[in-house]
Enzyme design. Structure first.
Site, short mmCIF file in Angstrom:
data_model
loop_
_atom_site.label_atom_id
_atom_site.label_comp_id
_atom_site.label_asym_id
_atom_site.label_seq_id
_atom_site.Cartn_x
_atom_site.Cartn_y
_atom_site.Cartn_z
N SER A 166 -5.14 -6.55 8.59
CA SER A 166 -5.70 -5.95 7.38
C SER A 166 -4.69 -6.13 6.26
O SER A 166 -3.50 -5.95 6.46
CB SER A 166 -5.96 -4.46 7.59
OG SER A 166 -6.32 -3.86 6.36
N ASP A 168 -4.47 -4.18 3.89
CA ASP A 168 -4.23 -2.87 3.28
C ASP A 168 -2.97 -2.16 3.76
O ASP A 168 -2.55 -1.19 3.14
CB ASP A 168 -5.43 -1.95 3.55
CG ASP A 168 -6.65 -2.38 2.75
OD1 ASP A 168 -6.49 -3.17 1.81
OD2 ASP A 168 -7.75 -1.92 3.07
N MET A 210 -6.93 -4.48 -4.23
CA MET A 210 -7.68 -3.94 -3.09
C MET A 210 -6.90 -2.82 -2.41
O MET A 210 -5.68 -2.73 -2.55
CB MET A 210 -7.97 -5.03 -2.08
CG MET A 210 -9.17 -5.86 -2.42
SD MET A 210 -9.50 -7.03 -1.10
CE MET A 210 -11.15 -7.53 -1.55
N ARG A 212 -8.65 0.18 0.24
CA ARG A 212 -9.55 1.32 0.44
C ARG A 212 -9.65 1.57 1.94
O ARG A 212 -9.23 0.77 2.75
CB ARG A 212 -10.93 1.05 -0.14
CG ARG A 212 -11.59 -0.22 0.43
CD ARG A 212 -12.73 0.14 1.31
NE ARG A 212 -13.61 -1.02 1.48
CZ ARG A 212 -14.05 -1.41 2.67
NH1 ARG A 212 -13.66 -0.81 3.75
NH2 ARG A 212 -14.88 -2.43 2.78
N GLN A 402 -6.99 -11.82 -3.14
CA GLN A 402 -5.89 -11.22 -2.37
C GLN A 402 -5.97 -11.51 -0.89
O GLN A 402 -4.98 -11.53 -0.19
CB GLN A 402 -5.90 -9.69 -2.56
CG GLN A 402 -5.65 -9.26 -3.98
CD GLN A 402 -6.16 -7.85 -4.23
OE1 GLN A 402 -5.42 -6.89 -4.06
NE2 GLN A 402 -7.40 -7.71 -4.64
O1 LIG Z 1 -14.76 -8.03 2.02
P1 LIG Z 1 -15.47 -6.76 1.74
O2 LIG Z 1 -16.48 -6.45 2.76
O3 LIG Z 1 -15.99 -6.74 0.34
O4 LIG Z 1 -14.42 -5.57 1.84
C1 LIG Z 1 -13.42 -5.33 0.91
C2 LIG Z 1 -12.40 -4.44 1.55
O5 LIG Z 1 -11.80 -5.08 2.63
C3 LIG Z 1 -10.39 -4.91 2.57
O6 LIG Z 1 -9.84 -6.09 2.04
C4 LIG Z 1 -9.83 -4.69 3.94
O7 LIG Z 1 -10.46 -3.59 4.53
P2 LIG Z 1 -10.46 -3.41 6.11
O8 LIG Z 1 -9.15 -3.93 6.62
O9 LIG Z 1 -10.63 -1.93 6.31
O10 LIG Z 1 -11.60 -4.20 6.64
C5 LIG Z 1 -10.19 -3.78 1.57
O11 LIG Z 1 -8.95 -3.80 0.93
C6 LIG Z 1 -11.32 -4.01 0.63
O12 LIG Z 1 -11.68 -2.87 -0.05
#
Ligand SMILES: O=P(O)(O)OC[C@H]1O[C@](O)(COP(=O)(O)O)[C@@H](O)[C@@H]1O
Ligand SMILES: Nc1ncnc2c1ncn2[C@@H]1O[C@H](COP(=O)(O)OP(=O)(O)O)[C@@H](O)[C@H]1O
Length: 542
Positions: A166, A168, A210, A212, A402
């Site tokens: 991830s 994040d 990003m 969340r 990102q």
């Molecule tokens: O690619 P998507 O479905 O729009 O999700 C965006 C989200 O995925 C992420 O990049 C990673 O989230 P997870 O690791 O919880 O899947 C977040 O930072 C971002 O908000």
């Protein structure tokens, strides 16, 4: 295990015949391919039959070509690629027992009882649940004559090892998740690029990064979907999906969930997705001399908007100007108090411009909120800046850039190391071994109990939902807390009381020098003292 035993254990072909599968799930991240490659090669080396499961849990549920045996060369030339070559998905079928039953069938019929899951806390939670249910799933399959008694007996234990992929860096238990380092590189490059055009036009840029978390989403049981049970999440009752444009923006960010969750749950549960993780925002702010960072774990006061342009006190601008631009003047500011942050930011922005700074950078995590839990969007901040300060302001949402592009060297190596460790964990597992998550502790790959880490991760979301901001920061871990502290420290205008000696020179500078020579201080402390010392030296010229 003594050296000889451990050497024997990793002997080539020492686990011949074991079925092992690897899959990536949830949001992709750079470095996942390195991890997949490492799992495949380590598994093959040890004699396992290794499978890819394509498209995350969906591939496990659907079976067929989605579960494919891998060989040494199927993972050649992928280490440098971003994303995940085996695909990732968010899968509602797996949330239901029915889906997990299909998945169990697909694994048993291929002799797979070792699973490496690469994903976030949701994926790991799903894997843990799967393991808990494994026995009963196999019983059901046997009852329905889908598998034989022999298969039931032979594959009665499922072993799970997780790795956190991830961008994040939001998982409690690991210092770095796979992908975070690369994402930070993207962000910093983007901000550096923005800074030059911002400089030319004397603009303020709001950079949305990003970060969340939807941890509570993972706790929704299948039953909740069928019953459309009404749940209320403390602190988020007032959120209105349809009418509040700010909230609506937030929910748009969760659109994968919005699509799939029944309306009745959406109105309540999705609110929990507003619990936002801010690692990227915070560290980027630290690395890029951002003028301000909006972070949910330490949000501003509820009246942030009113206070944003109300007064004339500024600390961060002056400090950054002094440190980064060799400013001639250093202000001794008041200690920031949480409720004054808007005022301070406003002052900073104004002051920086007054003192000759041509640009400002504000960094926002995509899910930033105020102390009441209400979202603060980039658009809202922009309006405040424009309406009150009349600054030429633009928003740049970095979005999926990102998550794209090649992984950094760090993420490649991290993926390699984690992957090998995950396979070793599976090979060493006994029927009683709890699912583990392979984590980075300092520079060591360690195995931690998966569910304990998930619990801690969800506790952060809960703390934020309960508006316990200090607790949220603490739960995010020591390094997070230190980063936040460092950021706040470096944005102070006023040194702490007693920072001057009788000559007017910063005592911290003296203390740092002495302590560093005596080997008493760590690098971070020296750096902090150094910054304070520099600041104070500037003061002594006046
Ligand atoms: O690619 P998507 O479905 O729009 O999700 C965006 C989200 O995925 C992420 O990049 C990673 O989230 P997870 O690791 O919880 O899947 C977040 O930072 C971002 O908000
Ligand atoms: N409580 C759960 N039970 C079963 N499966 C789950 C659970 N939570 C998540 N999953 C599965 O993991 C997938 C990824 O979870 P998600 O939270 O979207 O991403 P991440 O793993 O990045 O946190 C979900 O689409 C779902 O298939």
């Amino acid at each position: 295990m003594d050296v000889n035993t451990s050497q024997r254990f990793i002997e080539r072909g020492s686990h011949k015949g074991k079925g092992l599968a690897v899959f990536t799930s949830g949001g992709d991240s750079q470095g996942m391919n390195a991890a997949v490659r490492s799992v495949v090669r380590m598994g093959i080396y040890l004699g396992c039959k290794v499978y890819f499961i394509r498209e995350g849990y969906q591939g496990m549920v659907d079976g067929g070509d989605n579960i494919e045996e891998a060989n040494w060369s199927s993972v050649s030339s992928i280490i440098h690629k971003g994303g995940t070559i085996i695909g990732s998905a968010r899968c509602m079928d797996f949330i239901k027992r029915e889906g997990r039953l299909k998945a169990a069938y697909n694994l048993v019929t291929r002799g797979i009882t070792n699973l490496v899951v690469i994903g976030g806390d949701g994926s790991l939670t799903g894997a843990n649940l799967f393991r808990q249910e494994w026995s009963s799933l196999l019983d059901e399959l046997l009852e329905n004559n889908k598998i034989t008694k022999d298969q039931r007996e032979k594959y009665k234990h499922l072993h799970i090892a997780g790795m956190v992929g991830s961008i994040d860096n939001d998982f409690c238990g690991t210092d770095m998740t796979i992908g975070t380092d690369s994402a930070l590189h993207r962000i910093i490059e983007a901000i550096d690029a923005i800074a030059s055009t911002a400089y030319s036009h004397q603009r303020t840029f709001i950079m949305e990064v990003m970060g969340r978390h939807c941890g509570n989403y993972s706790e929704i049981e299948a039953e909740d979907f069928s019953k459309s049970k009404k749940k209320t999440l403390q602190g988020f009752d007032e959120i209105d999906v349809e009418f509040d444009p700010i909230t609506f923006n937030r929910l748009v960010m969760q659109q994968d969930i919005v699509k799939e969750i029944p309306e009745s749950i959406l109105e309540t549960e999705t609110a929990s997705a507003l619990s936002v993780l801010i690692y990227l925002a915070l560290v980027t702010a630290l690395s890029c001399d951002a003028d301000y960072v909006f972070v949910p774990e330490s949000p501003p006061s509820i009246d942030w908007k009113d206070k944003f342009c109300a007064t004339a006190c500024c600390s961060y601008l002056a400090l950054v100007a002094a440190l980064a631009c060799e400013a001639d003047q250093v202000f001794i500011p008041e200690d920031p108090v949480p409720n004054n942050w808007v005022e301070k930011l406003c002052k900073r922005l104004q002051q920086e411009r007054k003192s000759g700074q041509r640009l400002n950078i504000i960094i926002m995590a995509e899910g930033a909120i105020d102390r009441e839990g209400k979202p603060i969007t980039s658009e809202l901040v922009k309006n405040v800046v424009v309406d009150n300060l009349k600054q030429d302001t633009r928003i740049t949402v970095l979005g999926h850039v990102q998550r794209g592009g090649s992984p950094s060297a760090f993420d490649r190596i991290l993926g390699c190391r984690m992957g090998a460790e995950a396979v070793m964990a599976l090979m060493e597992a006994t029927p009683d071994t709890e699912p583990c998550v392979v984590s980075l502790d300092g520079n060591q790959a360690v195995r931690l109990p998966l569910m304990e880490c998930v619990r801690r991760t969800k506790a952060v979301a809960q703390a934020m939902a309960d508006k316990q901001w200090d607790l949220a920061v603490q739960l995010r871990g020591r390094s997070f807390a230190r980063n936040l502290e460092t950021y706040k420290m470096l944005t102070r205008l006023k040194p702490p009381k007693g920072a001057f000696d009788e000559t007017g020179r910063g005592v911290f500078a003296n203390a740092a020098e002495e302590s560093y020579r005596a080997g008493k201080l760590d690098k971070l402390a020296v750096r902090l003292y150094f910054y304070r010392g520099v600041q104070l030296r500037f003061c002594t010229r006046y």
